[in-house]
Enzyme design. Sequence first.
Site, PDB file in Angstrom:
ATOM      1  N   HIS A   1      -2.159  -3.625   9.276  1.00  0.00           N
ATOM      2  CA  HIS A   1      -2.912  -2.817   8.290  1.00  0.00           C
ATOM      3  C   HIS A   1      -4.366  -2.734   8.758  1.00  0.00           C
ATOM      4  O   HIS A   1      -5.066  -3.755   8.831  1.00  0.00           O
ATOM      5  CB  HIS A   1      -2.791  -3.515   6.932  1.00  0.00           C
TER       6      HIS A   1
ATOM      7  N   GLU B   1       0.829  -1.204   0.000  1.00  0.00           N
ATOM      8  CA  GLU B   1       0.000   0.000   0.000  1.00  0.00           C
ATOM      9  C   GLU B   1       0.866   1.258   0.000  1.00  0.00           C
ATOM     10  O   GLU B   1       1.876   1.306   0.721  1.00  0.00           O
ATOM     11  CB  GLU B   1      -0.848  -0.032   1.288  1.00  0.00           C
TER      12      GLU B   1
ATOM     13  N   HIS C   1      -1.614   7.322   9.096  1.00  0.00           N
ATOM     14  CA  HIS C   1      -1.087   6.597   7.942  1.00  0.00           C
ATOM     15  C   HIS C   1       0.128   7.308   7.330  1.00  0.00           C
ATOM     16  O   HIS C   1       0.023   8.442   6.885  1.00  0.00           O
ATOM     17  CB  HIS C   1      -2.174   6.422   6.882  1.00  0.00           C
TER      18      HIS C   1
ATOM     19  N   GLU D   1      -7.232  -2.044   7.657  1.00  0.00           N
ATOM     20  CA  GLU D   1      -8.362  -2.564   6.890  1.00  0.00           C
ATOM     21  C   GLU D   1      -8.481  -4.085   6.926  1.00  0.00           C
ATOM     22  O   GLU D   1      -9.503  -4.646   6.520  1.00  0.00           O
ATOM     23  CB  GLU D   1      -8.265  -2.079   5.436  1.00  0.00           C
TER      24      GLU D   1
ATOM     25  N   HIS E   1       2.581   4.463   0.954  1.00  0.00           N
ATOM     26  CA  HIS E   1       2.864   5.060   2.261  1.00  0.00           C
ATOM     27  C   HIS E   1       3.611   6.380   2.069  1.00  0.00           C
ATOM     28  O   HIS E   1       4.686   6.605   2.653  1.00  0.00           O
ATOM     29  CB  HIS E   1       3.666   4.098   3.138  1.00  0.00           C
TER      30      HIS E   1
ATOM     31  N   GLU F   1       4.431   5.928  11.853  1.00  0.00           N
ATOM     32  CA  GLU F   1       5.046   4.963  10.932  1.00  0.00           C
ATOM     33  C   GLU F   1       6.416   5.449  10.435  1.00  0.00           C
ATOM     34  O   GLU F   1       7.329   4.648  10.255  1.00  0.00           O
ATOM     35  CB  GLU F   1       4.102   4.668   9.757  1.00  0.00           C
TER      36      GLU F   1
ATOM     37  N   ASP G   1       3.501  -1.662   6.147  1.00  0.00           N
ATOM     38  CA  ASP G   1       2.670  -2.402   7.111  1.00  0.00           C
ATOM     39  C   ASP G   1       3.162  -3.842   7.281  1.00  0.00           C
ATOM     40  O   ASP G   1       3.117  -4.406   8.384  1.00  0.00           O
ATOM     41  CB  ASP G   1       1.199  -2.415   6.667  1.00  0.00           C
TER      42      ASP G   1
HETATM   43 ZN    ZN Z   1       0.752   1.695   7.317  1.00  0.00          ZN
HETATM   44 MN    MN Z   2      -2.152   0.247   5.942  1.00  0.00          MN
END
Ligand code: ZN
Ligand code: MN
Length: 259
Positions: free
Chosen positions: A118, A32, A174, A120, A34, A179, A43
């Site tokens: 993650h 994904e 995010h 989701e 980032h 992170e 992630d």
């Molecule tokens: Zn992430």
């Molecule tokens: Mn994620």
Amino acid sequence: MININCEMMSWPEYQQHIEQGAAVFLPVGAHEQHGPHLPMATDAIFSQRICERVALPLGGIVLPVQRYGYKSQARSGGGQTFCGTVSLDGATLTNTVLDILRELARHGVKQCVIVNGHVENQWFLIEAIELVQRELAALNQSMKVIRAEYWDFTPEGVYEQIFAGDFPGVDLEHAALIETSMMLYLHPELVRQGLIPNDPLAQFPPYDVYPQNGRGVPKSGVLAPAADASAEKGELLVNSICNSMIEGLRADLDKKASV
Ligand code: ZN
Ligand code: MN
């Protein structure tokens, strides 16, 4: 960490761990976007590294990370409008994890820990666990499965310390301060330091519109300011998360001598 990574073991080595009652950790991530400064595997990298650090003192072993996750959502990952993000349908993720859990049960694994990196993924992992539990119960078998999002282990006070009172919430973090800091600590070579954006906090209505249109998502894909990220903050986050996860799991996992 090679000695606890299942993919580097021979099968007899793996079997020995299972016969000794080792907990098997399954890290789950995503591929994904980032932001411009972090790798798309972020992630997946975090769930894998945290699994390794937590499994070691608990005598656990770590499966290969599940690198693809459920579809990115605007309010937690910037959404699916970005080039690069590769996501699974929910049923695909559930069935993939279900297949892995079935194999573990066949190996005689008695305890499994799924560590999710993650947002989701959460409900699709829960569904896989519920389905395998139903299957095993019908066969009069059992396997304990623990599922956890790593950020839920952040001890009270750490966010206040890191954000000086301005914590925007985990979802909006995010590719932002948390992170970026964790990556600066774990893998500084993977952070494009000069490209760390400092977008203002993304503003979203309290609902989602489909088809996804990227409304409210900053162009960078980063949902909250990241400029104050540092390796020191990352070290505090990673160490405190791992310590509270070790402590929490120790209470729930059956004992096994440390490797
Ligand atoms: Zn992430
Ligand atoms: Mn994620």
